[in-house]
Design a protein around this motif. Structure first.
Motif, PDB file in Angstrom:
ATOM      1  N   ARG A   1       1.496  -1.727   6.109  1.00 62.56           N
ATOM      2  CA  ARG A   1       2.800  -2.390   6.081  1.00 62.56           C
ATOM      3  C   ARG A   1       2.678  -3.911   6.180  1.00 62.56           C
ATOM      4  O   ARG A   1       3.504  -4.639   5.636  1.00 62.56           O
ATOM      5  N   PHE A   2       1.657  -4.384   6.878  1.00 61.82           N
ATOM      6  CA  PHE A   2       1.497  -5.834   7.009  1.00 61.82           C
ATOM      7  C   PHE A   2       1.146  -6.458   5.659  1.00 61.82           C
ATOM      8  O   PHE A   2       1.672  -7.501   5.296  1.00 61.82           O
ATOM      9  N   TYR A   3       0.262  -5.804   4.926  1.00 59.35           N
ATOM     10  CA  TYR A   3      -0.080  -6.307   3.605  1.00 59.35           C
ATOM     11  C   TYR A   3       1.112  -6.189   2.659  1.00 59.35           C
ATOM     12  O   TYR A   3       1.362  -7.092   1.850  1.00 59.35           O
ATOM     13  N   LYS A   4       1.849  -5.096   2.738  1.00 58.48           N
ATOM     14  CA  LYS A   4       3.000  -4.907   1.858  1.00 58.48           C
ATOM     15  C   LYS A   4       4.003  -6.040   2.027  1.00 58.48           C
ATOM     16  O   LYS A   4       4.552  -6.568   1.050  1.00 58.48           O
ATOM     17  N   LYS A   5       4.262  -6.420   3.271  1.00 57.05           N
ATOM     18  CA  LYS A   5       5.200  -7.513   3.520  1.00 57.05           C
ATOM     19  C   LYS A   5       4.679  -8.824   2.941  1.00 57.05           C
ATOM     20  O   LYS A   5       5.437  -9.591   2.324  1.00 57.05           O
ATOM     21  N   ALA A   6       3.380  -9.080   3.115  1.00 54.40           N
ATOM     22  CA  ALA A   6       2.798 -10.318   2.599  1.00 54.40           C
ATOM     23  C   ALA A   6       2.797 -10.329   1.072  1.00 54.40           C
ATOM     24  O   ALA A   6       3.115 -11.351   0.442  1.00 54.40           O
ATOM     25  N   ALA A   7       2.466  -9.198   0.458  1.00 51.98           N
ATOM     26  CA  ALA A   7       2.432  -9.118  -1.004  1.00 51.98           C
ATOM     27  C   ALA A   7       3.834  -9.274  -1.596  1.00 51.98           C
ATOM     28  O   ALA A   7       4.025  -9.970  -2.597  1.00 51.98           O
ATOM     29  N   ALA A   8       4.816  -8.647  -0.974  1.00 46.26           N
ATOM     30  CA  ALA A   8       6.197  -8.777  -1.439  1.00 46.26           C
ATOM     31  C   ALA A   8       6.675 -10.219  -1.298  1.00 46.26           C
ATOM     32  O   ALA A   8       7.448 -10.716  -2.126  1.00 46.26           O
TER      33      ALA A   8
END
Length: 422
Positions: free
Chosen positions: A97-104
Protein backbone atom coordinates in the motif's frame (compact mmCIF):
# COMPACT_ATOMS: atom_id res chain seq x y z
CA UNK A 1 37.06 -12.26 2.33
CA UNK A 2 34.78 -13.81 4.94
CA UNK A 3 31.04 -14.27 4.56
CA UNK A 4 30.53 -11.57 7.16
CA UNK A 5 32.61 -9.10 5.18
CA UNK A 6 30.64 -9.89 2.03
CA UNK A 7 27.39 -9.24 3.85
CA UNK A 8 28.78 -5.96 5.18
CA UNK A 9 29.50 -4.83 1.62
CA UNK A 10 25.88 -5.45 0.64
CA UNK A 11 24.62 -3.78 3.79
CA UNK A 12 26.72 -0.71 3.04
CA UNK A 13 25.44 -0.67 -0.54
CA UNK A 14 21.85 -0.85 0.64
CA UNK A 15 22.46 1.86 3.21
CA UNK A 16 24.01 4.11 0.55
CA UNK A 17 21.04 3.59 -1.81
CA UNK A 18 18.62 4.31 1.01
CA UNK A 19 20.45 7.48 2.02
CA UNK A 20 20.70 8.63 -1.58
CA UNK A 21 17.02 8.22 -2.40
CA UNK A 22 15.90 9.76 0.89
CA UNK A 23 18.16 12.77 0.29
CA UNK A 24 16.85 13.21 -3.27
CA UNK A 25 13.26 13.03 -2.01
CA UNK A 26 14.10 15.69 0.57
CA UNK A 27 15.93 17.91 -1.93
CA UNK A 28 12.96 17.66 -4.31
CA UNK A 29 10.78 19.53 -1.80
CA UNK A 30 12.80 22.74 -2.40
CA UNK A 31 12.31 24.59 -5.72
CA UNK A 32 15.88 25.91 -5.74
CA UNK A 33 17.22 22.34 -6.03
CA UNK A 34 15.08 21.19 -8.94
CA UNK A 35 17.23 22.36 -11.84
CA UNK A 36 20.42 20.96 -10.28
CA UNK A 37 18.79 17.58 -9.70
CA UNK A 38 17.53 17.47 -13.27
CA UNK A 39 20.92 18.41 -14.73
CA UNK A 40 22.56 15.70 -12.63
CA UNK A 41 20.45 13.04 -14.37
CA UNK A 42 18.32 12.23 -11.36
CA UNK A 43 15.44 10.81 -13.43
CA UNK A 44 17.36 7.85 -14.80
CA UNK A 45 18.84 7.11 -11.36
CA UNK A 46 15.40 7.13 -9.75
CA UNK A 47 13.99 4.94 -12.52
CA UNK A 48 16.58 2.30 -11.65
CA UNK A 49 15.71 2.56 -7.96
CA UNK A 50 12.04 1.90 -8.75
CA UNK A 51 13.20 -1.65 -9.51
CA UNK A 52 15.17 -2.00 -6.29
CA UNK A 53 14.79 -5.18 -4.23
CA UNK A 54 14.17 -3.13 -1.08
CA UNK A 55 10.53 -1.91 -0.86
CA UNK A 56 11.33 1.27 1.09
CA UNK A 57 13.82 2.32 -1.58
CA UNK A 58 11.21 1.74 -4.28
CA UNK A 59 8.63 3.78 -2.39
CA UNK A 60 10.99 6.67 -1.68
CA UNK A 61 12.13 6.72 -5.32
CA UNK A 62 8.50 6.99 -6.41
CA UNK A 63 7.89 9.76 -3.88
CA UNK A 64 10.90 11.70 -5.21
CA UNK A 65 9.69 11.27 -8.80
CA UNK A 66 6.25 12.53 -7.81
CA UNK A 67 7.69 15.64 -6.18
CA UNK A 68 9.80 16.37 -9.24
CA UNK A 69 6.94 15.80 -11.70
CA UNK A 70 4.64 17.94 -9.58
CA UNK A 71 6.98 20.91 -9.93
CA UNK A 72 6.43 21.70 -13.62
CA UNK A 73 5.41 20.20 -16.94
CA UNK A 74 9.01 19.88 -18.18
CA UNK A 75 9.86 17.51 -15.35
CA UNK A 76 6.58 15.67 -15.82
CA UNK A 77 7.47 15.30 -19.51
CA UNK A 78 10.87 13.93 -18.46
CA UNK A 79 9.15 11.22 -16.41
CA UNK A 80 7.23 10.19 -19.53
CA UNK A 81 10.31 10.28 -21.79
CA UNK A 82 12.35 8.20 -19.36
CA UNK A 83 9.76 5.45 -19.77
CA UNK A 84 8.99 5.46 -16.08
CA UNK A 85 5.19 5.23 -16.35
CA UNK A 86 4.97 1.56 -17.48
CA UNK A 87 7.09 0.49 -14.52
CA UNK A 88 4.91 2.48 -12.14
CA UNK A 89 1.74 0.97 -13.55
CA UNK A 90 3.13 -2.55 -13.31
CA UNK A 91 4.28 -2.05 -9.73
CA UNK A 92 1.02 -0.34 -8.78
CA UNK A 93 -0.78 -3.66 -9.14
CA UNK A 94 1.89 -5.75 -7.41
CA UNK A 95 3.35 -3.81 -4.51
CA UNK A 96 2.24 -2.88 -0.98
CA UNK A 97 0.00 0.00 0.00
CA UNK A 98 2.88 2.39 0.65
CA UNK A 99 4.22 1.94 -2.86
CA UNK A 100 0.73 2.18 -4.35
CA UNK A 101 0.20 5.57 -2.74
CA UNK A 102 3.59 6.82 -3.96
CA UNK A 103 3.05 5.49 -7.49
CA UNK A 104 -0.43 7.02 -7.71
CA UNK A 105 1.09 10.31 -6.55
CA UNK A 106 3.50 10.23 -9.49
CA UNK A 107 0.64 9.61 -11.94
CA UNK A 108 -1.31 12.46 -10.37
CA UNK A 109 1.71 14.78 -10.57
CA UNK A 110 2.30 13.97 -14.23
CA UNK A 111 -1.35 14.09 -15.28
CA UNK A 112 -2.22 17.42 -13.74
CA UNK A 113 -0.18 19.59 -16.11
CA UNK A 114 -1.81 19.11 -19.51
CA UNK A 115 -4.19 16.93 -21.55
CA UNK A 116 -1.18 15.53 -23.42
CA UNK A 117 0.53 14.33 -20.23
CA UNK A 118 -2.76 12.96 -18.90
CA UNK A 119 -3.20 11.10 -22.20
CA UNK A 120 0.27 9.57 -21.73
CA UNK A 121 -0.97 8.08 -18.46
CA UNK A 122 -4.04 6.68 -20.20
CA UNK A 123 -1.90 5.29 -23.03
CA UNK A 124 0.31 3.34 -20.64
CA UNK A 125 -2.71 1.50 -19.26
CA UNK A 126 -2.85 3.20 -15.87
CA UNK A 127 -6.62 3.70 -15.66
CA UNK A 128 -7.57 0.09 -15.07
CA UNK A 129 -4.97 -0.21 -12.32
CA UNK A 130 -6.03 3.05 -10.68
CA UNK A 131 -9.66 1.92 -10.71
CA UNK A 132 -8.65 -1.33 -9.01
CA UNK A 133 -6.93 0.81 -6.36
CA UNK A 134 -10.31 2.46 -5.64
CA UNK A 135 -11.32 -0.92 -4.20
CA UNK A 136 -8.23 -1.27 -2.00
CA UNK A 137 -8.77 -1.92 1.70
CA UNK A 138 -6.53 1.03 2.57
CA UNK A 139 -8.29 4.45 2.46
CA UNK A 140 -5.00 6.15 1.62
CA UNK A 141 -4.61 4.06 -1.53
CA UNK A 142 -8.19 4.86 -2.55
CA UNK A 143 -7.57 8.55 -1.97
CA UNK A 144 -4.33 8.57 -3.98
CA UNK A 145 -6.04 6.77 -6.88
CA UNK A 146 -9.00 9.17 -6.80
CA UNK A 147 -6.60 12.14 -6.97
CA UNK A 148 -4.89 10.69 -10.05
CA UNK A 149 -8.22 9.95 -11.77
CA UNK A 150 -9.49 13.43 -10.99
CA UNK A 151 -6.43 15.09 -12.53
CA UNK A 152 -6.86 13.02 -15.67
CA UNK A 153 -10.61 13.64 -15.98
CA UNK A 154 -10.58 17.37 -15.41
CA UNK A 155 -8.86 18.29 -18.71
CA UNK A 156 -11.50 17.44 -21.33
CA UNK A 157 -14.46 15.24 -22.24
CA UNK A 158 -12.36 12.60 -23.99
CA UNK A 159 -10.15 11.98 -20.96
CA UNK A 160 -13.20 12.03 -18.69
CA UNK A 161 -14.85 9.46 -20.90
CA UNK A 162 -11.77 7.25 -20.63
CA UNK A 163 -12.04 7.43 -16.83
CA UNK A 164 -15.74 6.56 -17.06
CA UNK A 165 -15.08 3.67 -19.45
CA UNK A 166 -12.54 2.24 -17.00
CA UNK A 167 -15.37 1.89 -14.47
CA UNK A 168 -14.35 4.64 -12.05
CA UNK A 169 -17.69 6.36 -11.42
CA UNK A 170 -19.53 3.68 -9.38
CA UNK A 171 -16.44 3.21 -7.22
CA UNK A 172 -16.08 6.97 -6.69
CA UNK A 173 -19.71 6.99 -5.54
CA UNK A 174 -18.80 4.28 -3.02
CA UNK A 175 -15.82 6.38 -1.91
CA UNK A 176 -18.02 9.36 -1.02
CA UNK A 177 -19.83 7.01 1.38
CA UNK A 178 -16.64 6.03 3.22
CA UNK A 179 -16.06 7.52 6.68
CA UNK A 180 -12.75 9.28 5.85
CA UNK A 181 -13.31 12.98 5.13
CA UNK A 182 -10.27 13.30 2.85
CA UNK A 183 -11.51 10.41 0.70
CA UNK A 184 -15.01 11.89 0.53
CA UNK A 185 -13.58 15.24 -0.60
CA UNK A 186 -11.49 13.94 -3.47
CA UNK A 187 -14.19 11.51 -4.62
CA UNK A 188 -16.74 14.35 -4.79
CA UNK A 189 -14.20 16.53 -6.59
CA UNK A 190 -13.48 13.77 -9.13
CA UNK A 191 -17.20 13.32 -9.81
CA UNK A 192 -17.50 17.09 -10.29
CA UNK A 193 -14.65 17.11 -12.83
CA UNK A 194 -16.20 14.21 -14.72
CA UNK A 195 -19.69 15.76 -14.81
CA UNK A 196 -18.61 19.23 -15.94
CA UNK A 197 -17.73 18.41 -19.55
CA UNK A 198 -21.02 17.28 -21.12
CA UNK A 199 -24.62 16.25 -20.41
CA UNK A 200 -23.71 12.64 -21.24
CA UNK A 201 -20.91 12.53 -18.67
CA UNK A 202 -23.13 14.24 -16.08
CA UNK A 203 -25.79 11.63 -16.79
CA UNK A 204 -23.24 8.90 -16.08
CA UNK A 205 -22.67 10.41 -12.64
CA UNK A 206 -26.44 10.59 -12.06
CA UNK A 207 -26.98 7.01 -13.23
CA UNK A 208 -24.42 5.78 -10.70
CA UNK A 209 -26.60 7.19 -7.91
CA UNK A 210 -24.22 9.99 -6.96
CA UNK A 211 -26.77 12.80 -6.61
CA UNK A 212 -28.71 11.29 -3.70
CA UNK A 213 -25.52 10.62 -1.71
CA UNK A 214 -24.10 14.07 -2.46
CA UNK A 215 -27.36 15.77 -1.46
CA UNK A 216 -27.37 13.97 1.88
CA UNK A 217 -23.97 15.49 2.73
CA UNK A 218 -24.77 19.15 2.03
CA UNK A 219 -24.92 19.86 5.77
CA UNK A 220 -21.67 18.04 6.60
CA UNK A 221 -19.69 20.24 9.01
CA UNK A 222 -16.49 19.98 6.94
CA UNK A 223 -16.30 23.14 4.78
CA UNK A 224 -13.97 21.68 2.14
CA UNK A 225 -16.24 18.69 1.65
CA UNK A 226 -19.29 20.96 1.42
CA UNK A 227 -17.89 23.11 -1.34
CA UNK A 228 -16.82 20.00 -3.31
CA UNK A 229 -20.32 18.53 -2.94
CA UNK A 230 -21.97 21.78 -4.02
CA UNK A 231 -19.60 21.98 -6.98
CA UNK A 232 -20.46 18.44 -8.10
CA UNK A 233 -24.20 19.13 -7.88
CA UNK A 234 -23.69 22.38 -9.83
CA UNK A 235 -21.78 20.61 -12.59
CA UNK A 236 -24.61 18.11 -12.97
CA UNK A 237 -27.34 20.78 -12.89
CA UNK A 238 -25.85 23.15 -15.42
CA UNK A 239 -26.30 21.01 -18.54
CA UNK A 240 -30.06 20.57 -18.96
CA UNK A 241 -33.53 20.93 -17.45
CA UNK A 242 -33.76 17.18 -16.84
CA UNK A 243 -30.47 17.02 -14.95
CA UNK A 244 -31.36 20.10 -12.89
CA UNK A 245 -34.69 18.53 -11.99
CA UNK A 246 -32.93 15.34 -10.86
CA UNK A 247 -30.82 17.41 -8.47
CA UNK A 248 -33.91 19.23 -7.17
CA UNK A 249 -35.69 15.91 -6.67
CA UNK A 250 -32.88 14.89 -4.32
CA UNK A 251 -34.46 17.40 -1.90
CA UNK A 252 -31.62 19.90 -1.80
CA UNK A 253 -34.09 22.68 -0.89
CA UNK A 254 -34.31 24.23 1.59
CA UNK A 255 -31.14 22.72 3.16
CA UNK A 256 -28.84 24.22 0.50
CA UNK A 257 -29.94 27.71 1.57
CA UNK A 258 -28.17 27.27 4.91
CA UNK A 259 -24.88 27.10 2.97
CA UNK A 260 -25.43 30.70 1.85
CA UNK A 261 -24.81 31.73 5.47
CA UNK A 262 -21.68 29.61 5.87
CA UNK A 263 -18.48 31.19 7.19
CA UNK A 264 -16.50 29.69 4.32
CA UNK A 265 -16.51 31.88 1.20
CA UNK A 266 -16.15 28.88 -1.15
CA UNK A 267 -19.21 27.24 0.37
CA UNK A 268 -21.22 30.45 -0.12
CA UNK A 269 -20.04 30.84 -3.70
CA UNK A 270 -20.69 27.22 -4.67
CA UNK A 271 -24.12 27.24 -3.05
CA UNK A 272 -25.02 30.36 -5.05
CA UNK A 273 -23.65 28.71 -8.17
CA UNK A 274 -25.78 25.61 -7.63
CA UNK A 275 -28.94 27.70 -7.19
CA UNK A 276 -28.03 29.73 -10.29
CA UNK A 277 -27.53 26.59 -12.41
CA UNK A 278 -30.97 25.33 -11.41
CA UNK A 279 -32.82 28.64 -11.76
CA UNK A 280 -31.44 29.52 -15.18
CA UNK A 281 -33.21 26.73 -17.07
CA UNK A 282 -36.96 27.41 -16.83
CA UNK A 283 -39.54 29.68 -15.16
CA UNK A 284 -40.81 26.62 -13.27
CA UNK A 285 -37.43 25.90 -11.71
CA UNK A 286 -36.97 29.58 -10.90
CA UNK A 287 -40.39 29.63 -9.26
CA UNK A 288 -39.40 26.62 -7.18
CA UNK A 289 -36.32 28.52 -6.00
CA UNK A 290 -38.48 31.55 -5.15
CA UNK A 291 -41.00 29.40 -3.27
CA UNK A 292 -38.18 27.84 -1.22
CA UNK A 293 -36.98 31.30 -0.16
CA UNK A 294 -33.97 31.11 -2.45
CA UNK A 295 -34.14 34.64 -3.86
CA UNK A 296 -34.21 36.33 -0.46
CA UNK A 297 -31.44 34.04 0.80
CA UNK A 298 -29.21 34.82 -2.20
CA UNK A 299 -29.80 38.56 -1.77
CA UNK A 300 -28.75 38.29 1.89
CA UNK A 301 -25.68 36.31 0.80
CA UNK A 302 -24.69 38.98 -1.73
CA UNK A 303 -24.91 41.55 1.05
CA UNK A 304 -22.66 39.53 3.34
CA UNK A 305 -19.71 39.01 0.98
CA UNK A 306 -17.52 40.79 -1.56
CA UNK A 307 -15.88 40.21 -4.92
CA UNK A 308 -16.21 37.02 -6.93
CA UNK A 309 -18.15 35.32 -4.13
CA UNK A 310 -21.02 37.65 -5.07
CA UNK A 311 -20.92 36.90 -8.80
CA UNK A 312 -23.01 33.70 -9.06
CA UNK A 313 -25.68 35.21 -6.80
CA UNK A 314 -25.86 38.34 -8.97
CA UNK A 315 -26.18 36.17 -12.09
CA UNK A 316 -28.83 34.02 -10.41
CA UNK A 317 -31.02 37.08 -9.73
CA UNK A 318 -30.70 38.09 -13.37
CA UNK A 319 -31.66 34.63 -14.62
CA UNK A 320 -34.70 34.49 -12.33
CA UNK A 321 -35.86 37.97 -13.35
CA UNK A 322 -35.39 37.25 -17.05
CA UNK A 323 -38.00 34.47 -17.08
CA UNK A 324 -41.17 36.50 -16.40
CA UNK A 325 -42.71 39.67 -14.99
CA UNK A 326 -43.84 37.86 -11.86
CA UNK A 327 -40.41 36.40 -11.16
CA UNK A 328 -38.76 39.78 -11.73
CA UNK A 329 -41.26 41.29 -9.29
CA UNK A 330 -40.32 38.60 -6.75
CA UNK A 331 -36.72 39.87 -6.95
CA UNK A 332 -37.94 43.45 -6.50
CA UNK A 333 -40.13 42.56 -3.51
CA UNK A 334 -37.19 40.75 -1.88
CA UNK A 335 -35.19 44.01 -2.17
CA UNK A 336 -32.83 42.64 -4.79
CA UNK A 337 -32.57 45.93 -6.71
CA UNK A 338 -30.90 47.98 -3.93
CA UNK A 339 -28.41 45.18 -3.33
CA UNK A 340 -27.53 44.96 -7.02
CA UNK A 341 -27.14 48.73 -7.09
CA UNK A 342 -24.66 48.49 -4.21
CA UNK A 343 -22.67 45.90 -6.18
CA UNK A 344 -22.70 48.17 -9.22
CA UNK A 345 -21.33 51.08 -7.18
CA UNK A 346 -18.82 49.48 -4.83
CA UNK A 347 -17.30 46.48 -6.64
CA UNK A 348 -13.90 47.31 -8.17
CA UNK A 349 -13.91 44.54 -10.81
CA UNK A 350 -15.50 45.35 -14.16
CA UNK A 351 -16.91 41.86 -14.74
CA UNK A 352 -18.87 42.03 -11.47
CA UNK A 353 -20.18 45.51 -12.27
CA UNK A 354 -21.19 44.25 -15.73
CA UNK A 355 -23.05 41.31 -14.18
CA UNK A 356 -24.90 43.65 -11.80
CA UNK A 357 -25.85 45.96 -14.70
CA UNK A 358 -27.07 42.97 -16.70
CA UNK A 359 -29.14 41.66 -13.77
CA UNK A 360 -30.71 45.08 -13.21
CA UNK A 361 -31.55 45.16 -16.90
CA UNK A 362 -33.31 41.78 -16.66
CA UNK A 363 -35.39 43.11 -13.77
CA UNK A 364 -36.30 46.42 -15.35
CA UNK A 365 -37.08 45.36 -18.91
CA UNK A 366 -40.56 43.90 -18.36
CA UNK A 367 -42.92 46.82 -17.63
CA UNK A 368 -42.75 50.50 -16.64
CA UNK A 369 -43.37 49.41 -13.05
CA UNK A 370 -40.32 47.14 -13.13
CA UNK A 371 -38.19 49.85 -14.76
CA UNK A 372 -39.30 52.38 -12.16
CA UNK A 373 -38.25 50.01 -9.34
CA UNK A 374 -34.75 50.06 -10.79
CA UNK A 375 -34.71 53.80 -11.54
CA UNK A 376 -35.64 54.87 -7.99
CA UNK A 377 -32.39 53.37 -6.65
CA UNK A 378 -30.61 56.21 -8.43
CA UNK A 379 -28.50 53.89 -10.58
CA UNK A 380 -28.81 56.13 -13.66
CA UNK A 381 -25.83 58.40 -12.78
CA UNK A 382 -23.71 55.38 -11.85
CA UNK A 383 -24.52 53.63 -15.13
CA UNK A 384 -23.74 56.76 -17.12
CA UNK A 385 -20.44 57.25 -15.32
CA UNK A 386 -19.37 53.65 -15.99
CA UNK A 387 -20.52 53.88 -19.61
CA UNK A 388 -18.52 57.06 -20.21
CA UNK A 389 -15.39 55.97 -18.34
CA UNK A 390 -12.40 55.17 -20.55
CA UNK A 391 -11.24 52.70 -17.89
CA UNK A 392 -14.36 50.53 -18.22
CA UNK A 393 -14.06 47.30 -20.18
CA UNK A 394 -15.97 46.93 -23.44
CA UNK A 395 -18.38 44.42 -21.87
CA UNK A 396 -19.10 46.80 -18.98
CA UNK A 397 -19.69 49.71 -21.36
CA UNK A 398 -22.13 47.66 -23.43
CA UNK A 399 -24.14 46.43 -20.44
CA UNK A 400 -24.23 49.78 -18.65
CA UNK A 401 -25.01 51.59 -21.91
CA UNK A 402 -28.03 49.40 -22.62
CA UNK A 403 -29.29 49.67 -19.05
CA UNK A 404 -28.69 53.46 -18.91
CA UNK A 405 -30.60 53.89 -22.20
CA UNK A 406 -33.55 51.85 -20.88
CA UNK A 407 -33.68 53.76 -17.62
CA UNK A 408 -33.46 57.10 -19.39
CA UNK A 409 -36.46 56.20 -21.57
CA UNK A 410 -38.40 55.17 -18.46
CA UNK A 411 -37.50 58.43 -16.73
CA UNK A 412 -38.66 60.46 -19.76
CA UNK A 413 -41.91 58.48 -19.87
CA UNK A 414 -42.50 59.17 -16.19
CA UNK A 415 -41.85 62.90 -16.62
CA UNK A 416 -44.15 63.00 -19.64
CA UNK A 417 -46.94 61.40 -17.64
CA UNK A 418 -46.53 64.02 -14.90
CA UNK A 419 -46.60 66.91 -17.44
CA UNK A 420 -49.66 65.57 -19.25
CA UNK A 421 -51.72 65.07 -16.11
CA UNK A 422 -54.90 67.27 -16.13
Amino acid sequence: MSQRQVLQVFEQYQKARTQFVQMVAELATRPQNIETLQNAGVMSLLRTLLLDVVPTIQQTAALALGRLANYNDDLAEAVVKCDILPQLVYSLAEQNRFYKKAAAFVLRAVGKHSPQLAQAIVDCGALDTLVICLEDFDPGVKEAAAWALRYIARHNAELSQAVVDAGAVPLLVLCIQEPEIALKRIAASALSDIAKHSPELAQTVVDAGAVAHLAQMILNPDAKLKHQILSALSQVSKHSVDLAEMVVEAEIFPVVLTCLKDKDEYVKKNASTLIREIAKHTPELSQLVVNAGGVAAVIDCIGSCKGNTRLPGIMMLGYVAAHSENLAMAVIISKGVPQLSVCLSEEPEDHIKAAAAWALGQIGRHTPEHARAVAVTNTLPVLLSLYMSTESSEDLQVKTGVQWHNQLIEALNSWAQVILLP
